[in-house]
Design a protein around this motif. Sequence first.
Motif, short mmCIF file in Angstrom:
data_model
loop_
_atom_site.label_atom_id
_atom_site.label_comp_id
_atom_site.label_asym_id
_atom_site.label_seq_id
_atom_site.Cartn_x
_atom_site.Cartn_y
_atom_site.Cartn_z
N TYR B 129 0.84 -1.20 0.00
CA TYR B 129 0.00 0.00 0.00
C TYR B 129 0.87 1.24 0.00
O TYR B 129 1.95 1.27 0.60
N LEU B 131 0.23 5.28 1.04
CA LEU B 131 -0.66 6.28 1.61
C LEU B 131 0.02 7.64 1.52
O LEU B 131 1.18 7.77 1.92
N TRP B 176 -10.64 11.80 1.42
CA TRP B 176 -9.57 10.95 0.92
C TRP B 176 -10.10 10.19 -0.30
O TRP B 176 -11.30 10.12 -0.52
N VAL B 178 -9.39 6.49 -2.64
CA VAL B 178 -8.71 5.20 -2.77
C VAL B 178 -8.75 4.80 -4.24
O VAL B 178 -9.82 4.78 -4.87
N TRP B 183 -3.84 5.22 -1.42
CA TRP B 183 -4.76 6.05 -0.66
C TRP B 183 -4.16 7.45 -0.58
O TRP B 183 -3.05 7.61 -0.07
N SER B 185 -4.90 11.46 0.80
CA SER B 185 -5.82 12.23 1.64
C SER B 185 -5.74 13.70 1.30
O SER B 185 -4.80 14.18 0.67
N ALA B 194 -8.12 9.34 6.88
CA ALA B 194 -7.73 8.36 5.87
C ALA B 194 -7.07 7.15 6.53
O ALA B 194 -7.32 6.00 6.16
N PHE B 198 -8.21 3.31 6.58
CA PHE B 198 -7.28 2.26 6.17
C PHE B 198 -7.24 1.15 7.22
O PHE B 198 -7.27 -0.05 6.89
N HIS B 201 -10.32 -0.78 6.87
CA HIS B 201 -10.21 -1.65 5.70
C HIS B 201 -9.46 -2.93 6.04
O HIS B 201 -9.85 -4.02 5.62
N PRO B 223 -15.73 9.45 2.87
CA PRO B 223 -14.60 9.99 2.08
C PRO B 223 -14.99 11.21 1.24
O PRO B 223 -14.11 11.96 0.82
#
Lengths: 237, 237
Positions: B129, B131, B176, B178, B183, B185, B194, B198, B201, B223
């Motif tokens: 990921y 971010l 944010w 995705v 991701w 923000s 955000a 996450f 998630h 979001p």
Amino acid sequence: MSELTSSPTPTPAPGQAAPLPKTYGMLLFRGYELLDVFGPLEALAVLARRTKIDLYMLAETLDPVTTEPLMPSMNSFNSSFFPTVYPTHTLANAPDIEVLMVPGGIGTRSPFLNDTIGWIAETYPKVQYLLTICTGSALVAKSGVLDGRRATTNKASWSSMTLYGPNVEWVPKARWVVDGNIWTSSGVSAGIDATMAFIEHLYGEDNATEIANIMEYERHTDPDWDPFSEIWGVPSA
Amino acid sequence: MSELTSSPTPTPAPGQAAPLPKTYGMLLFRGYELLDVFGPLEALAVLARRTKIDLYMLAETLDPVTTEPLMPSMNSFNSSFFPTVYPTHTLANAPDIEVLMVPGGIGTRSPFLNDTIGWIAETYPKVQYLLTICTGSALVAKSGVLDGRRATTNKASWSSMTLYGPNVEWVPKARWVVDGNIWTSSGVSAGIDATMAFIEHLYGEDNATEIANIMEYERHTDPDWDPFSEIWGVPSA
């Protein structure tokens, strides 16, 4: 305007006597809580782009200060998730400060903070304002400075933390509490709202709103807003 | 329970394939924004008390990293309000990381970050990921990694920042965004929301809610919530 643009130096809020404080000291100790320190400092760092203020980071020694708890039992999963920050001055050599800020965190339970607690008691009479965040109020309570005062603290740790201040008038439901020149906030993120309210107190609502907008932060402006008091089952909340 | 209590290790959220990421890297550079770094790290530090995760703080060198802007003109009032943080690893010697986090700040405008930008391009294919917080997305946009992707950024600096990513599908109104494993923000405090999303998630809503309660933080869970888009006059918002 953008985060780059500087506004004219804000004037004091109506009814706010000059001179406004120019020097801020943030107390550090092992096991401090990250956002207790850096949430309020973010708001003040934005203010620092609009007027001259200086920050000192203060600890017993100049060694790096970690968020890692002293006792491994407080890190059950053996995570290594501990940023370190460096003090700019020791407590013994701290410059004069006008606003003293005391964060909380697991480290407030340490039995090895007597020098720091003594320093708080000795320093409080010399500052214009004292701000505590989260369980920082328990550390200040240990110093005696909160005796006879109204104050609040972290709601998840309410029962254990308020024991440190048997002579404090603890307010069980509050985002933050102001008593004279002492501002105490509830847990962690509440420190941001308390700091924004402090900025509003000094520089007025327009400046506080603009700083919050730069941070894209929706403030809680009501000091009595506190759903976490009920969530954590604080007695008499 | 209190901030001391450890819960059982959270299980992955429904539909979330194990293994969950265990290693997080936060990129640092001169002129980073405090809350961009420490807001997300606070939420993840609370997670780290509930499951094993490790954090690396990464920069071009091991020198202390300051929030002080490179150009004095960006500090009009000559404030000295610049905490420094120490990297744990250089980019060249960074351990493998599964989640790369890129903060924003005035420093994203620096012309001297080419090595960092190159490292982002080279590292992104290896992470689970990515971010970004605030103008961190502009830094990542410069690396090309956001080309053809939906992304957002700081709303006060929208016009100047989006120029860095002419091939990015910038979303003008979003807390944010995705897109795949990226991701991004909006500004500053949006990084906390955000990061909480996450965590939700990965570990599910109950864990995210409990972490927010420990932080006494009222999350924005939508979001699309973004009043700052209008406040800062973002075109087509």
